[in-house]
Enzyme design. Structure first.
Site, PDB file in Angstrom:
ATOM      1  N   HIS A  64       4.554  -9.708   2.457  1.00  0.00           N
ATOM      2  CA  HIS A  64       3.547 -10.782   2.824  1.00  0.00           C
ATOM      3  C   HIS A  64       2.901 -11.587   1.596  1.00  0.00           C
ATOM      4  O   HIS A  64       2.190 -12.536   1.953  1.00  0.00           O
ATOM      5  CB  HIS A  64       2.437 -10.344   3.724  1.00  0.00           C
ATOM      6  CG  HIS A  64       1.470  -9.698   3.408  1.00  0.00           C
ATOM      7  ND1 HIS A  64       0.348 -10.089   3.342  1.00  0.00           N
ATOM      8  CD2 HIS A  64       1.304  -8.336   2.888  1.00  0.00           C
ATOM      9  CE1 HIS A  64      -0.523  -9.003   2.873  1.00  0.00           C
ATOM     10  NE2 HIS A  64       0.313  -8.042   2.666  1.00  0.00           N
ATOM     11  N   THR A  85       0.707  -1.173  -0.014  1.00  0.00           N
ATOM     12  CA  THR A  85      -0.082   0.161   0.087  1.00  0.00           C
ATOM     13  C   THR A  85       0.866   1.543   0.201  1.00  0.00           C
ATOM     14  O   THR A  85       0.742   2.108  -0.629  1.00  0.00           O
ATOM     15  CB  THR A  85      -1.040  -0.005   1.379  1.00  0.00           C
ATOM     16  OG1 THR A  85      -1.960  -1.167   0.935  1.00  0.00           O
ATOM     17  CG2 THR A  85      -1.642   1.333   1.512  1.00  0.00           C
ATOM     18  N   SER A 101       5.011  -6.411  -2.044  1.00  0.00           N
ATOM     19  CA  SER A 101       4.672  -6.624  -0.671  1.00  0.00           C
ATOM     20  C   SER A 101       5.156  -7.793  -0.226  1.00  0.00           C
ATOM     21  O   SER A 101       4.988  -8.887  -0.840  1.00  0.00           O
ATOM     22  CB  SER A 101       3.425  -6.387  -0.617  1.00  0.00           C
ATOM     23  OG  SER A 101       2.905  -6.581   0.541  1.00  0.00           O
ATOM     24  N   THR A 118      13.140   5.297  10.566  1.00  0.00           N
ATOM     25  CA  THR A 118      14.026   4.276  10.997  1.00  0.00           C
ATOM     26  C   THR A 118      13.454   3.150  10.177  1.00  0.00           C
ATOM     27  O   THR A 118      12.318   2.779  10.322  1.00  0.00           O
ATOM     28  CB  THR A 118      14.368   4.018  12.290  1.00  0.00           C
ATOM     29  OG1 THR A 118      14.709   5.304  12.848  1.00  0.00           O
ATOM     30  CG2 THR A 118      15.197   2.952  12.645  1.00  0.00           C
ATOM     31  N   GLN A 130       0.963  -8.816  -7.008  1.00  0.00           N
ATOM     32  CA  GLN A 130       0.294 -10.304  -6.998  1.00  0.00           C
ATOM     33  C   GLN A 130       1.262 -10.939  -7.871  1.00  0.00           C
ATOM     34  O   GLN A 130       1.116 -12.202  -8.049  1.00  0.00           O
ATOM     35  CB  GLN A 130      -1.239 -10.264  -7.454  1.00  0.00           C
ATOM     36  CG  GLN A 130      -2.403  -9.827  -6.538  1.00  0.00           C
ATOM     37  CD  GLN A 130      -2.183 -10.616  -5.382  1.00  0.00           C
ATOM     38  OE1 GLN A 130      -1.862 -12.054  -5.523  1.00  0.00           O
ATOM     39  NE2 GLN A 130      -2.843 -10.586  -4.426  1.00  0.00           N
ATOM     40  N   ASN A 152      -5.699  -8.646  -8.685  1.00  0.00           N
ATOM     41  CA  ASN A 152      -5.896  -9.724  -7.377  1.00  0.00           C
ATOM     42  C   ASN A 152      -7.031 -10.425  -7.153  1.00  0.00           C
ATOM     43  O   ASN A 152      -7.037 -11.398  -6.551  1.00  0.00           O
ATOM     44  CB  ASN A 152      -5.535  -8.728  -6.310  1.00  0.00           C
ATOM     45  CG  ASN A 152      -6.588  -7.495  -6.445  1.00  0.00           C
ATOM     46  OD1 ASN A 152      -6.611  -7.028  -7.314  1.00  0.00           O
ATOM     47  ND2 ASN A 152      -6.916  -7.293  -5.163  1.00  0.00           N
ATOM     48  N   CYS A 160      -8.544  -6.541   1.236  1.00  0.00           N
ATOM     49  CA  CYS A 160      -8.626  -5.142   1.676  1.00  0.00           C
ATOM     50  C   CYS A 160     -10.063  -4.502   1.498  1.00  0.00           C
ATOM     51  O   CYS A 160     -10.117  -3.564   1.914  1.00  0.00           O
ATOM     52  CB  CYS A 160      -7.480  -4.531   1.046  1.00  0.00           C
ATOM     53  SG  CYS A 160      -6.083  -5.286   1.037  1.00  0.00           S
TER      54      CYS A 160
END
Lengths: 381, 402
Positions: free
Chosen positions: A200, A70, A198, A236, A178, A149, A323
């Site tokens: 995950h 995102t 992404s 950070t 994806q 997706n 989402c």
């Protein structure tokens, strides 16, 4: 348990999680500190950056770490729009983008940008010709996802890149969240300026991702502060997440080399079986689709009911994108393909990973048959 | 991907006379070493060129590797096919398609070594060109300035078709011109000087001055990382880390502030000259560029240079900073060089270094110093680190994590 919801998220690799733990415990210093401990951590990040760059065949200086897909999408879209608005305020995207892109464009519309949302055909595919017709002198950005997706449709990225080659002023962003590991993409050859990833979605931890920013492309940062990530993203760094992501990406790319055939066969098997069930309609097109997503509708049965019934038997699938699946309206993506309301509002998505087996596919079909049968009986009563 | 071999063109090498084979063998060894990790890829010498057979390897990866090798003028991707006209036509079309999306115009040039072939070159140009035109969209013939020239060579045993050329790194094969000591600071300039020195076939050994605790491990790490990058072009490289703290302390104590930088550099040269002698190097290379900083004015260089009569190679001497930065980005050292750590040149930097130092004055200031002892101690305590070219730079301590 049969986990067929890999497009929502994948189960982290144990090896990636081990890396996460080790790094979080042992390499806790701030990489921006100038003492030795900081230096070690900085070296860890640069090793991860190089590994990721090597795996997707770009330069390390072109990788910007973010908090996930995102943020990568927001940074690419708003970063380009805000930075280059003096050149023009027209942006082009499609009707089937992920919410993180779609909503970014909606926000830019409110800020005075002119956004064209390209339609898609029955297969969920955008047309290069349509895109060509919409390009104007003040167009500064084209953003198209690689693999949808919900439907798994693969968009003609290379064709779009070829077209945009003739418009060197337009930046090209691709949401590859994806596609990575499943459908390869050639960044430079396809003329891609920005590309989102992404962690995950490829068995890494959540809360981390990265954006490929082709060297020479300038962006407005979303987050201001320190000069981390080549000043594209202050804050950070999420060290354990970044290092674990680098490991997960390596494992995924390695797996894709020898597991791809199995995945394709599993998808073909499920497709074929589904197509033989009465009252089941396949929404994912047969060609131009990714090897891990199968979307189908069972009109007459509410998808939520079907999902819970499957869940009771240990099978996990989903409706549309996780989402946006909590909102009850019909799938924006399926609506865009022009399917009638009943089909668009009864879609189920099966999404696979290299970890799934033929055996799971067979059991899934069997359970699905029983569940549909039961539900239909109940509903008739 | 249809390409099955890459033709390596020599350029300057082919102008060499009797000792040409020496250069060519040197180049072949480098290519073999570079391509070793890629199974099945073979390297063959032919007259005036080398042929890399891919046997299914990814040509982009191999081209990328070959572009790091000095002594190669250009690379041509090619595909072999039989002598059937229809197959030649199809292969030519496919080769053009893979030349990239930006191709708008092309021409066909046929060479026919095999004179018994039923069609002559002119006819073949027509037959192949016509077929390509018929089977592609938006592409036209331009015989004067084509985007792509499809080169077809008909030989008795097979047809060779190529249309993608890549530039090589130029220069001479590494190891063909002897060895020099490179003074490597960690800034933007000296790695570029190293790259350009290697380009003329010279092997380099790094000399780095380290002043703990004033300069940190990260400053040293930076120089090690730079050296690691340069092994891509130069193969294995030795790095000599000179403990410089005592010299700097002595200078600080005994030399007027405005001459300290000049004297410091004279020490660096003396130490490097000793290391050169120990390691059979016949010259010193530096990243100096005229007028960039106080030590790089003509009077400065003249005064500093007095202490050695070894040749000093300064590849950057007439270059602008912008040009140097451009090369440094291209060779992958820029991002490392801009890491912000102190090095031995900056920690004791006087507020107003002399831009016009004089030899007599420098000598006068130095006469009270124990030069030989300081130099000898520094040389004796120098630590030597070996860097090998790696296909993947990965720290061993971290290996499990990745």
């Amino acid at each position: 348990m049969i986990y067929f919801d890999n497009s929502a998220t994948t189960k982290p690799y144990p090896k990636a999680m081990k890396t996460y733990m080790t790094v979080a415990e042992n390499y806790f210093a701030n990489p921006s500190s100038i003492h030795r401990l900081g230096g070690e951590v900085e070296k860890l990040i640069s090793t991860a950056r190089k590994q990721i760059a090597d795996l997707i065949r770009v330069n390390p200086a072109e990788i910007v770490f973010t908090s996930g897909g995102t943020e990568a999408n927001n940074l690419a879209i708003k970063g380009i729009a805000l930075r280059h608005q003096t050149r023009g305020k027209h942006l082009i995207t499609t009707e089937i983008e992920h919410a993180s892109c779609y909503e970014s464009f909606r926000q830019l519309q409110q800020l005075g940008f002119d956004v064209t949302f390209l339609p898609v055909d029955r297969k969920g595919c955008v047309s290069v010709q349509d895109l060509q017709n919409e390009i104007r002198n003040d167009t500064i950005l084209v953003s198209v996802m690689h693999v949808n997706n919900e439907l798994g449709t693969v968009q003609p990225i290379q064709g779009i890149g070829k077209l945009l080659n003739e418009h060197p002023k337009i930046f090209f962003h691709v949401d590859h969240v994806q596609g990575i590991g499943k459908v390869p993409i050639q960044y430079e050859q396809s003329g891609i300026d920005l590309c989102s990833f992404s962690s995950h979605k490829f068995h890494g931890p959540k809360g981390v991702g990265f954006l490929y920013v082709r060297s020479g492309v300038t962006l407005s940062p979303l987050l201001h502060g320190g000069s981390q990530e080549f000043k594209h993203r202050a804050g950070t760094e999420n060290i354990p997440g970044i290092i674990a992501m680098a490991k997960a990406l390596r494992l995924t790319i390695e797996k894709s080399k020898y597991e791809m055939d199995n995945l394709v066969q599993l998808k073909d098997y499920i497709r074929k079986q589904l197509s033989e069930i009465e009252g089941v309609f396949l929404n994912t097109p047969e060609d131009y689709s990714a090897p891990h997503i199968i979307n189908f509708s069972v009109p007459g049965i509410k998808p939520e009911v079907l999902i819970h019934a499957l869940e009771e038997r240990g099978v996990f699938v989903s409706t549309k994108s996780a989402c946006s699946s909590k909102s009850t309206d019909v799938s924006r993506v399926l609506e865009a393909t022009g399917y009638e309301l009943e089909r668009a509002s009864s879609a189920i998505r099966v999404s696979l990973s290299f970890e799934n087996t033929r055996n799971e596919g067979e059991r899934f079909i069997q359970i699905l048959l029983e569940v549909i049968d039961n539900l239909k009986k109940v509903m008739r009563e | 991907m249809i390409y099955d071999h890459i033709i390596v063109k020599y350029g300057e090498l082919s102008l060499k006379g009797k000792n040409k084979h020496h250069f060519v063998n040197q180049l072949r060894d480098t290519i073999r070493r570079k391509l070793k990790p890629y199974e099945g890829v073979t390297v063959k010498k032919a007259f005036d060129r080398m042929v890399i057979e891919l046997h299914g390897a990814d040509h982009e990866l191999i081209v990328e590797k070959l572009q790091e090798i000095f002594g190669i003028q250009g690379l041509t991707l090619a595909v072999k096919c039989d002598l059937e006209l229809e197959n030649i036509q199809k292969t030519a079309l496919e080769a053009l398609k893979q030349a990239g999306p930006a191709v708008k115009t092309f021409k066909v040039s046929t060479k026919r070594n095999y004179k018994q072939y039923p069609h002559d070159s002119q006819e073949l140009n027509h037959l192949i060109g016509g077929y390509v035109l018929k089977n592609s969209e938006d592409i036209t013939v331009d015989v004067h300035h084509p985007d792509v020239e499809i080169k077809v060579e008909i030989k008795p045993e097979a047809t060779y078709i190529s249309c993608i050329d890549y530039p090589g790194a130029g220069g001479l094969p590494i190891g063909s011109s002897g060895k020099v000591m490179l003074m490597l600071s960690g800034g933007i300039d000296s790695p570029v000087a190293g790259y350009l020195t290697m380009k003329r076939g010279i092997r380099v050994e790094m000399v780095h001055f380290h002043s703990p605790p004033f300069t940190s491990d990260r400053a040293r790490q930076k120089v090690e990382d730079l050296t690691q990058v340069l092994t891509k072009y130069g193969g294995a490289i030795k790095m000599h880390v000179v403990p410089f703290t005592d010299v700097q302390k002595a200078i600080k104590k005994q030399i007027p502030d405005n001459y300290s930088m000049t004297i410091m550099r004279r020490y660096m040269l003396r130490i490097t000259e000793k290391l050169a002698a120990q390691n059979d190097a016949l010259a010193i290379a530096t990243g100096e560029s005229l007028g960039q900083v106080a030590s790089q004015t003509l009077p400065s260089m003249n005064t500093i240079n007095e202490v050695t009569n070894l040749p000093i190679i300064r590849p950057l001497i007439t270059m602008d900073k912008i040009e140097i930065m451009e090369i440094s980005r291209k060779i992958g050292t820029y991002d490392i060089s801009i890491r912000p750590y102190e090095d031995c040149c900056t920690v004791f930097l006087p507020s107003a270094p002399k831009t016009k130092p004089r030899r007599e004055k420098a000598n006068r200031f130095e006469q009270y110093m124990e030069i030989d002892t300081l130099v000898e101690e520094a040389v004796n305590n120098t630590e030597t680190v070996h860097f090998k070219e790696e296909t993947e730079t990965r720290d061993n301590a971290f290996e499990d994590l990745f």
